[in-house]
Design a protein around this motif. Structure first.
Motif, short mmCIF file in Angstrom:
data_model
loop_
_atom_site.label_atom_id
_atom_site.label_comp_id
_atom_site.label_asym_id
_atom_site.label_seq_id
_atom_site.Cartn_x
_atom_site.Cartn_y
_atom_site.Cartn_z
N HIS A 79 19.87 -7.49 42.57
CA HIS A 79 21.37 -8.45 43.59
C HIS A 79 22.51 -7.36 42.94
N VAL A 80 23.40 -6.57 43.74
CA VAL A 80 24.50 -6.13 43.34
C VAL A 80 25.53 -7.18 44.00
N TRP A 81 26.68 -7.46 43.63
CA TRP A 81 27.82 -8.51 44.04
C TRP A 81 29.57 -7.52 43.28
N HIS A 82 30.26 -7.61 44.77
CA HIS A 82 31.61 -6.78 44.24
C HIS A 82 31.93 -7.93 43.34
N THR A 83 33.26 -7.53 41.77
CA THR A 83 33.06 -8.29 40.46
C THR A 83 34.26 -9.40 41.39
N ALA A 84 35.32 -8.63 42.00
CA ALA A 84 35.97 -9.06 42.58
C ALA A 84 35.70 -9.71 43.70
N THR A 85 35.45 -10.57 44.70
CA THR A 85 34.95 -11.29 45.53
C THR A 85 33.52 -11.81 45.84
N GLY A 86 32.45 -11.94 44.48
CA GLY A 86 31.47 -12.42 44.20
C GLY A 86 30.71 -12.06 45.63
N ASP A 87 31.32 -11.68 45.93
CA ASP A 87 30.05 -11.30 47.95
C ASP A 87 28.96 -10.20 47.11
#
Length: 124
Positions: free
Chosen positions: A72-80
């Motif tokens: 899984h890969v998430w955007h750090t700033a948004t958590g998306d």
């Protein structure tokens, strides 16, 4: 954040954040100076509590393996969650981004190398 048996802790490459993982299905993002929770990442499975999480070299993304063999890969700033890659036969416990190349290494019983591209991420 509930009390937990923490099993992993990593500083971001820019030293601003700490990833904290444990025996739960959530990875926490902490401010490295205050210790305050500033984000969290979920959607992966971590029943044994030993799934590793890591940052990309620019700290813009967080990666984690999962019990179902996916990454899984998430955007750090948004958590998306921005991507989910499949390809492992068993639980993917270890995942690391190469610090100087556009490449990810992950492991279950096998070692897998990923070379993500914009097209690859968009289709996964």
């Amino acid at each position: 954040m509930k009390p937990n048996s923490w099993t992993g802790m990593k500083f971001s490459p820019d030293n601003k954040y700490i990833l904290l993982s444990g025996k739960c299905d959530t990875i926490f993002l902490l401010d490295a100076f205050s210790g305050e929770k500033v984000g969290q990442f979920a959607g992966h499975r971590n029943s044994a509590g030993d799934i590793e999480a890591s940052f990309t070299p620019d700290a813009q993304y967080v990666l984690s393996g999962s019990d179902d063999g996916s990454i899984h890969v998430w955007h750090t700033a948004t958590g998306d969650r921005v991507a989910q890659w499949t390809g492992h036969a068993g639980p993917c416990r270890c995942v690391q981004w190469n610090p100087t190349r556009m490449m990810v290494a992950s492991a279950c019983q096998n070692l897998v190398f990923w070379k993500p591209t914009v097209e690859f991420q968009a289709t996964q």
